[in-house]
Write a protein that holds these residues in place. Structure first.
Motif, PDB file in Angstrom:
ATOM      1  N   ASP A 209      61.517  39.062  29.964  1.00 29.85           N
ATOM      2  CA  ASP A 209      61.267  38.632  31.344  1.00 29.85           C
ATOM      3  C   ASP A 209      61.698  37.172  31.467  1.00 29.85           C
TER       4      ASP A 209
ATOM      5  N   ASP B  47      74.179  42.260  28.413  1.00 34.62           N
ATOM      6  CA  ASP B  47      74.898  43.152  29.319  1.00 34.62           C
ATOM      7  C   ASP B  47      76.265  42.609  29.720  1.00 34.62           C
ATOM      8  N   ARG B  48      76.492  41.332  29.495  1.00 35.17           N
ATOM      9  CA  ARG B  48      77.781  40.726  29.860  1.00 35.17           C
ATOM     10  C   ARG B  48      78.775  40.745  28.697  1.00 35.17           C
TER      11      ARG B  48
ATOM     12  N   ASP C 209      73.633  36.817  27.423  1.00 30.67           N
ATOM     13  CA  ASP C 209      73.220  37.984  28.199  1.00 30.67           C
ATOM     14  C   ASP C 209      73.929  39.197  27.608  1.00 30.67           C
TER      15      ASP C 209
ATOM     16  N   GLY D 133      70.911  34.557  32.840  1.00 27.18           N
ATOM     17  CA  GLY D 133      70.673  34.291  34.255  1.00 27.18           C
ATOM     18  C   GLY D 133      69.366  34.882  34.713  1.00 27.18           C
ATOM     19  N   GLU D 134      69.098  34.776  36.023  1.00 23.31           N
ATOM     20  CA  GLU D 134      67.812  35.229  36.558  1.00 23.31           C
ATOM     21  C   GLU D 134      67.663  36.744  36.527  1.00 23.31           C
ATOM     22  N   ASN D 135      68.795  37.471  36.354  1.00 19.04           N
ATOM     23  CA  ASN D 135      68.733  38.931  36.303  1.00 19.04           C
ATOM     24  C   ASN D 135      68.841  39.486  34.881  1.00 19.04           C
ATOM     25  N   THR D 136      68.870  38.609  33.903  1.00 15.94           N
ATOM     26  CA  THR D 136      69.013  39.042  32.515  1.00 15.94           C
ATOM     27  C   THR D 136      67.746  39.761  32.036  1.00 15.94           C
ATOM     28  N   THR D 137      67.955  40.847  31.344  1.00 15.05           N
ATOM     29  CA  THR D 137      66.822  41.573  30.744  1.00 15.05           C
ATOM     30  C   THR D 137      66.988  41.747  29.238  1.00 15.05           C
TER      31      THR D 137
ATOM     32  N   ASN E 287      61.999  35.460  33.998  1.00 13.03           N
ATOM     33  CA  ASN E 287      61.308  34.751  35.067  1.00 13.03           C
ATOM     34  C   ASN E 287      59.860  34.416  34.699  1.00 13.03           C
TER      35      ASN E 287
END
Length: 791
Positions: free
Chosen positions: A224, A269-270, A267, A324-328, A226
């Motif tokens: 998380d 996913d990137r 990240d 980033g803010e959407n990284t999980t 955030n």
């Protein structure tokens, strides 16, 4: 390196105050520049809680808050956008004086009474976030003084470390040092391995093992990003000069400060495929975290996936792969980079990162796995997630090898003047984490992997001196055997040359040995220039092959400041790397410009010219008694005026050039007037002829003057050499005392008046003998140069 005293005290149990710790560090060679409180005095500021919020009746942007604090609840008018019920924030009670000098008094704001002030970070001197109230954790005890709750009774030590002490760029390293200095116990936490929850492991390929011989990666899914970073970590980072950037980055920064190991998170996913560590390819580019699109040089080490660069190894990450803010899901990196592959890369890109600062100096090559486990545990505690196994790729052949250094206790005492026993020396070195085994009368010492600066015996002796205390070493006369070498009679001391030139009105200058390629090319001296591997700037990219760039730069600075009459000289080493190898010739440079003499009642004084500089060179050679016969010949140098340039030689061997600066060079330099410059071989000028006794002649000399008409291109020096050769030993001296061009002489010719001093050491010469010698000289000159007697 900034570190706070409380953090150090958690690792080393000591009663020393922050100022006393700073003094201990400074005396041990870790100079502390400043020891400052972490926050200004905050008497009267307590933890407050907003229990009720109402809109202000007369202002849309203000709110009327009921706040619980040190006593009964009070009404406070607040305009912060994040004021809400249940928020805990710093409360400045009535009578409090804030760091900016503001005293809190009862006030009426738009008709509503306000009894105190809810504060933001800048108002308390605790940060830069002025966007709202400083939010405190929900568990903060209401009414407790803020300084006590945040532990603000602390100090920051700003330590100026030398480049060899990379081991002290962390709390762990400084704590080890402090424990050794004070004899206290080091309470190093135990970082237990984190068990994997998932089986996913990253693929890692080392394509540049010499640059990166160890790379550790770990996948953590479901984090998380955030989540709120704990206040204790945010406050610790702030005290060490870092701001909070989110839990993942905060954890990597915290581990960097705690253990000294830079880390990075991608990240997941990137990424496209596994990790590949390689050098940059020609034409490759990357967008950095600071959003700059930069070209990558082939000597830069990259962390890549299967398609593109993700980060510049040991320097900075890329924007497209960052968290980033959407990284999980993240890939956590911990690596060891060879300092040689990192040095200068950040500076080349205009960067100064904490990672590069440490990797350039050398990180502990055994630290990466510990840092990975520590960072993983902190991320799981703060942001959650499911970790995978730790994956390591290493090339042991390129990792630093452990060293063992022989230390002789008797040499320790001989160099330091001490009388330390072997056991005392062992205790000192053991306290620094070194392993010791006995070897006859000596000690075999193995430094810890973090101390790569300890390689030879004197390094260990220095450590003993530091721990004993430089101020505690005995003051004694040196007991070493000193052998004085007699100086050569034929070698002239440099100080004598400096004094001679200073007496002639020259000012000595000392300029940088680093210059730019353009400066050397401007004077035609770029060949053989040694390029620096890690230049400070483009203007200091090579070692000088000539003193001229520094001389011209200094002269230009004087011109720009309104100085027009001056003389400069520099005596220093130059550097040349050519087919003969690397050498460092000593050179002497001279510059004259402006008037020959200061303005006085007799007139303004004439301007210096070519012959003034030639006279200074002759004067210097004569005063030094330089061995060899001086000679001056016209020459061609790109930086000299074609018609006013000459080479200087001794016995036919060139030792330098001098003359008027080329007009085109004067134009490029934007100087208001010209100058006369020389550069000479200082080593040759310092070689004097040993005095030899010779009896003077008892017989008188005869002088005969010749007026010779010769072609203009014939040098006077050639005529003088020919006269000495033809006349033999009886020609004691030749003097050029006049030169004429004009009516009565062919336009292509000149008339030189030369005086011959003729003497025989054994008898008085007869007139017929002198006449015969003169006739022989004239005939010889006519045959060689087409000379004719004038008149």
């Amino acid at each position: 390196m900034k570190i706070n005293h409380q953090w150090l005290s958690a690792w080393v149990r000591t009663d020393l105050t922050a100022s006393e710790v700073a003094e201990r560090f400074t005396l041990a060679g870790l100079e502390v520049d400043e020891c400052l409180p972490v926050a200004p005095a905050l008497d009267g500021v307590v933890v407050g809680e907003i229990t009720e919020v109402q809109p202000h009746p007369n202002a849309d942007r203000l709110r009327v808050c009921r706040v619980a604090g040190d006593v009964d609840q009070r009404i406070i008018v607040c305009g912060a956008p994040n004021a809400r019920v249940g928020l805990k924030a710093p409360l400045a009670t009535l009578g409090t004086v804030l760091p900016g000098g503001l005293k809190i008094k009862p006030a009426r704001l738009r008709g509503v009474a306000s009894e105190g002030m809810l504060c933001s970070e800048p108002e308390l001197g605790l940060g830069d976030d002025a966007g709202g109230l400083m939010e405190l954790p929900a568990e903060a005890p209401v009414g407790k003084p803020l300084a006590d709750y945040l532990g603000l009774n602390d100090h920051i030590l700003d330590i100026d470390l030398t480049p060899n002490r990379a081991d002290c760029l962390s709390v762990r390293g400084l704590a080890r040092e402090l424990a050794a200095l004070t004899g206290s116990e080091l309470s190093e936490p135990a970082f237990e391995p984190v068990d994997p929850v998932i089986d996913e492991a990253p693929e890692i390929e080392l394509l540049a093992p010499a640059d990166c011989p160890r790379y550790i990666g770990r996948v953590i899914r479901g984090v998380d990003v955030n989540a709120a970073t704990p206040l204790w970590m945010v406050e610790t980072l702030r005290r060490c000069g870092m701001r909070s950037l989110g839990p993942i980055v905060d954890v990597t920064n915290y581990v960097l400060l705690e253990l000294g190991q830079p880390m990075h998170a991608f990240d997941l996913d990137r990424l496209s495929g596994g990790i590949r560590v390689r050098r940059a390819e020609p034409g490759e580019r990357m967008i950095l975290l600071d959003e700059r699109d930069v070209a990558l040089d082939p000597d830069m080490l990259l962390i890549c996936d299967q398609q593109r660069p993700l980060a510049i190894g040991g320097v900075i990450g890329g924007l497209d792969s960052g968290v980033g803010e959407n990284t999980t899901d993240i890939l956590l990196e911990s690596a060891w980079f060879n300092p040689a592959s990192i040095v200068g890369r950040a500076r080349r890109l205009g960067l100064a990162t904490e990672s590069a600062h440490r990797f350039e100096r050398g990180v502990d090559p055994q630290l990466q796995r510990m840092a990975m486990e520590r960072a993983t545990a902190l991320i799981l505690d703060i942001a959650g997630g499911r970790p995978g196994p730790t994956t390591e790729r290493a090339d042991p052949a390129h990792l630093p090898k452990p060293v063992a250094v022989v230390l002789r206790p008797d040499r320790v005492n001989r160099l330091l003047g001490t009388s330390l026993g072997k056991a005392q020396i062992e205790a000192i070195l053991t306290s620094l984490g070194m392993s010791i085994t006995a070897k006859d009368d000596a000690l075999l010492v193995a430094p810890p992997s973090a101390r790569r600066d300890l390689a030879i015996e004197v390094d260990l002796i220095e450590e003993v001196a530091r721990l004993v205390g430089y101020d505690q070493l005995p003051v004694r006369r040196p007991r070493g055997r000193l052998r004085l070498l007699a100086g050569s009679e034929s070698e002239i001391p440099e100080v004598r040359m400096r004094r001679q030139l200073a007496a002639r009105g020259f000012q000595e200058i000392i300029t940088w040995s680093f210059v730019s390629q353009d400066e050397l090319a401007r004077v035609g001296q770029q060949d053989g220039a040694q390029v620096l591997a890690n230049p400070l700037s483009r203007d200091m990219a090579v070692l000088r092959t000539s003193l001229l760039p520094g001389l011209l730069r200094t002269a230009g600075a004087n011109f720009r400041r309104g100085q027009h009459d001056f003389r400069l000289f520099e005596l220093g080493a130059c550097f040349r790397n050519d087919e003969d190898g690397f050498n460092e010739p000593a050179r002497l440079s001279l510059l004259m410009t402006g008037r020959m003499h200061s303005e006085h009642a007799s007139g303004p004084g004439r301007m210096v010219d070519f012959f003034d500089l030639k006279g200074e060179i002759e004067h210097l050679l004569a005063l030094n008694g330089v061995s060899g016969k001086p000679g001056f010949r016209p020459c061609t140098e790109s930086w000299l005026h074609p018609g006013q340039a000459a080479s200087v030689s001794l016995d036919g061997e060139s030792i330098g050039s001098f003359g008027q600066l080329h007009p085109e060079l004067i134009k490029q330099l934007d100087w208001p007037k010209t100058a006369f410059v020389a550069e000479l071989d200082a080593e040759r000028i310092r070689t004097a002829a040993l005095p030899v006794h010779r009896s003077g002649s008892r017989f008188p000399a005869v002088r005969r003057d010749l007026a010779l008409v010769v072609q203009q291109e014939v040098a006077a020096a050639d005529l003088l050499d020919a006269i000495s050769e033809i006349g033999g030993e009886r020609v004691e001296k030749c003097i050029v005392f006049d030169e004429y061009r004009g009516p009565g002489i062919d336009k292509e010719c000149k008339s030189l008046a030369i005086g011959l001093i003729i003497r025989d050491l054994s008898r008085t010469l007869r007139d017929d003998e002198v006449d015969a010698l003169i006739a022989r000289v004239v005939t010889g000159l006519e045959q060689r140069f087409g000379v004719k007697l004038r008149g």
